[in-house]
Each structure stands twice: as structure tokens, then as C-alpha cells.
Design an enzyme around this catalytic site. Structure first.
Site, PDB file in Angstrom:
ATOM      1  N   ASP A  82       0.831  -1.207   0.000  1.00 37.55           N
ATOM      2  CA  ASP A  82       0.000   0.000   0.000  1.00 37.55           C
ATOM      3  C   ASP A  82       0.866   1.258   0.000  1.00 37.55           C
ATOM      4  O   ASP A  82       1.786   1.382   0.814  1.00 37.55           O
ATOM      5  CB  ASP A  82      -0.894   0.004   1.245  1.00 37.55           C
ATOM      6  CG  ASP A  82      -1.778   1.237   1.324  1.00 37.55           C
ATOM      7  OD1 ASP A  82      -2.834   1.245   0.667  1.00 37.55           O
ATOM      8  OD2 ASP A  82      -1.395   2.198   2.027  1.00 37.55           O
ATOM      9  N   TYR A 129       2.583  10.026  -0.138  1.00 37.04           N
ATOM     10  CA  TYR A 129       3.738   9.474   0.577  1.00 37.04           C
ATOM     11  C   TYR A 129       5.056   9.830  -0.118  1.00 37.04           C
ATOM     12  O   TYR A 129       6.123   9.694   0.488  1.00 37.04           O
ATOM     13  CB  TYR A 129       3.649   7.949   0.697  1.00 37.04           C
ATOM     14  CG  TYR A 129       2.450   7.414   1.426  1.00 37.04           C
ATOM     15  CD1 TYR A 129       1.568   8.251   2.119  1.00 37.04           C
ATOM     16  CD2 TYR A 129       2.173   6.043   1.430  1.00 37.04           C
ATOM     17  CE1 TYR A 129       0.461   7.737   2.770  1.00 37.04           C
ATOM     18  CE2 TYR A 129       1.068   5.530   2.093  1.00 37.04           C
ATOM     19  CZ  TYR A 129       0.218   6.382   2.751  1.00 37.04           C
ATOM     20  OH  TYR A 129      -0.885   5.867   3.397  1.00 37.04           O
ATOM     21  N   LYS A 166      -3.195   6.010  -3.818  1.00 35.54           N
ATOM     22  CA  LYS A 166      -4.296   6.925  -3.487  1.00 35.54           C
ATOM     23  C   LYS A 166      -4.150   8.243  -4.219  1.00 35.54           C
ATOM     24  O   LYS A 166      -3.033   8.764  -4.353  1.00 35.54           O
ATOM     25  CB  LYS A 166      -4.327   7.188  -1.978  1.00 35.54           C
ATOM     26  CG  LYS A 166      -4.348   5.930  -1.126  1.00 35.54           C
ATOM     27  CD  LYS A 166      -4.212   6.250   0.350  1.00 35.54           C
ATOM     28  CE  LYS A 166      -3.987   4.980   1.153  1.00 35.54           C
ATOM     29  NZ  LYS A 166      -2.616   4.428   0.978  1.00 35.54           N
ATOM     30  N   HIS A 168      -7.907   9.702  -1.128  1.00 37.00           N
ATOM     31  CA  HIS A 168      -7.178   9.641   0.144  1.00 37.00           C
ATOM     32  C   HIS A 168      -7.961  10.234   1.316  1.00 37.00           C
ATOM     33  O   HIS A 168      -7.803   9.797   2.456  1.00 37.00           O
ATOM     34  CB  HIS A 168      -5.836  10.356   0.006  1.00 37.00           C
ATOM     35  CG  HIS A 168      -4.782   9.848   0.940  1.00 37.00           C
ATOM     36  ND1 HIS A 168      -3.441   9.990   0.732  1.00 37.00           N
ATOM     37  CD2 HIS A 168      -4.878   9.178   2.120  1.00 37.00           C
ATOM     38  CE1 HIS A 168      -2.762   9.442   1.717  1.00 37.00           C
ATOM     39  NE2 HIS A 168      -3.613   8.942   2.577  1.00 37.00           N
TER      40      HIS A 168
END
Length: 284
Positions: free
Chosen positions: A46, A51, A76, A109
Site C-alpha cells: 500500500d 507518501y 491513493k 485519500h
């Protein structure tokens, strides 16, 4: 073995019950972490655009030596994207960045941009982003689509006005934070819950009551917490770049009693320390 266990999404796609979370793993270290996890046995990885490590995660997937079809990769849309054209472009950009022909699961998200967490009304913007996900799903770019951090009212908006129901809602779930009503609601709507930060961003490690329960089962606190989210019927996504922790996190072949599940379910952790600076740990 937990690596062989899966849930079935509403569209009959299989998703491994245990995954590797990659938040806070730097892009230049992500490929090594992902390869290590896959070598250990993980098949569910994931990440998210936010990120900043999609490139590294994609490299790890591509160079793992495991067939792409045997892996389940999620990412996401940035929480700030509430526009159809921007969402469509971001989906294609994630595919390019990761170097993948398709993504197994893509999520919105957050129902709000991070700067306005639990703030204004973004119902129409979420529908626009969702429409782009639906189109990418129908085009075969995505095998499943879903949301993250959505409350029941946010889900209702998509369920009422979208053409595909979300397959997943990825939310904060751990001993000390169990949103029972939301979990039950998702179950009623056949939306699988994914539990991010199942160890409460490390805060659960400080809880003596949790430690005492773990000791009775002769397991570590992280193992107990991961098993707890699995027994709630959720995918568990512990984050680590440490191969030893990856191995330990997968050693969850035990059963928590109904009594201990009830105790863990009613625990409350409200102070996440420095992590409270992040919206999802702010208590809102």
C-alpha cells in the site's frame, strides 16, 4: 499462513488480508523495503501519491521476482484533488510513476483536503474524483476502487450518486480507536475496511493493558494489534521498512478471545503525541 489468506471484494477481486504500509518510507528506500516484504511473503503493498514514494514502491514491485499478477498494489489520489480532469491525470501519473500497467486498488485519500480536515463540504468534488476512478476502473487501469478516511455521510454521497459502490474504505483502526459504527456501516454496504496504523502510530506500545493481554497470548503488542484488526474483518496494513519487523508482524496465527476482543474494542487512545500534528491523528 496469513500470507495465503484473502478477502473477496464486492467485485470478486481477491485482496490479501495482511499488507505492507509504506507511509514514512523514503522513496530511495522504498524499493528495498518492498522487495524485502515480498521476499518474506507479503503480497499486498500500500502506498499513496502523498507518501512521495510511488516510484520506489513501483520499482520494488517490478524487480521483486514475483509475477505481477500475484501482487496486490494500492495507491491513493491526493486528498486535494476534487476535480475530474485533475483526478484522471493523477491516475495516469501514478501509473507512469510506478511503472505499472495497472493498479489493483486506488482510493480517494480523504473526503477533504488535508488543510481543511473534517471541514467544508466537498461532496461534488469527491463525486468528480470518483467519476475519474470509475472511468479508469472500466478501462482496466484499476482492478478495484475505493476511498480512505470517509465517514458514513461521505460514503452515502458516493453510494447515492456514483455508478459503482466503493470496494474499500481505508480508515484508522487500532486497539484504542475502533470506530464500531463506521465499521458496521461499511459491512452493511459490502465495503471492505482496511485498517491503517493498526499499531496506533506506535502509541499502543505504551499501553500497559494491551501489553498485559499480549503477554497472556505470548505474543508481542504489534502482533496482538495486527491480529485484532484482522479479527474485526479488516485488512491490516502495518508500516515498517525493517525485515525483522515484517516477519514478526506476520506471525499472527493465534485467536484473541471474545472477552479480550471486547476489551480491546472499548479502549480509547486520544493522545498521539507528536503525531497529533497529522490530521488523521488530531482527534477530529
Amino acid at each position: 499462513m496469513i500470507f495465503n489468506e484473502t478477502y473477496t471484494l464486492a467485485n470478486d477481486v481477491q485482496i490479501p488480508k495482511l499488507g505492507l504500509g509504506t507511509w514514512f518510507i523514503d522513496d530511495d528506500k522504498a524499493a528495498h523495503a518492498v522487495r524485502s516484504a515480498i521476499d518474506i511473503g507479503y503480497r499486498n503493498i500500500d502506498t499513496a501519491e502523498a507518501y512521495g514514494n510511488e516510484r520506489g514502491v513501483g520499482e520494488g514491485v517490478r524487480t521483486s521476482g514475483v509475477a505481477r499478477g500475484d501482487l496486490f498494489v494500492s495507491t491513493k489520489l491526493a486528498a486535494e484533488i476534487k476535480d475530474h480532469a485533475e483526478a484522471a491525470a493523477a491516475i495516469d501519473e501514478s501509473l507512469r510513476t510506478m511503472g505499472l500497467d495497472y493498479i489493483d486498488l486506488m482510493l480517494i485519500h480523504s473526503p477533504q483536503p488535508w488543510a481543511d480536515w473534517r471541514g467544508g463540504d466537498y461532496a461534488e468534488g469527491n463525486l468528480e474524483a470518483w467519476r475519474a476512478l470509475e472511468e479508469a476502473y472500466r478501462a482496466g487501469k484499476l482492478r478495484a476502487i475505493g476511498v480512505s478516511n470517509f465517514q458514513a455521510s461521505d460514503l452515502d454521497n458516493i453510494l447515492a450518486k456514483g455508478t459503482i459502490a466503493p470496494h474499500v474504505n481505508q480508515i484508522l483502526v487500532h486497539a484504542g480507536n475502533t470506530p464500531v459504527d463506521l465499521i458496521d456501516y461499511c459491512e452493511q454496504k459490502n465495503i471492505l475496511v482496511e485498517a491503517y496504523s493498526p499499531i496506533g502510530h506506535g502509541e499502543v506500545l505504551k499501553n500497559d493493558e494491551v501489553a498485559a493481554i499480549a503477554q497472556r497470548y505470548e505474543v508481542s503488542v504489534p502482533q496482538l494489534c495486527i491480529r485484532y484488526t484482522l479479527q474485526l474483518g479488516a485488512v491490516s496494513l502495518p508500516k515498517t521498512a525493517n525485515p525483522e519487523h515484517m516477519r514478526s508482524n506476520a506471525q499472527v496465527d493465534f485467536t484473541i478471545s471474545d472477552e479480550d476482543m471486547a476489551t480491546l474494542r472499548t479502549m480509547r487512545i486520544e493522545d498521539y503525541g507528536d503525531a497529533a500534528a497529522f490530521p488523521v491523528f488530531s482527534g477530529m
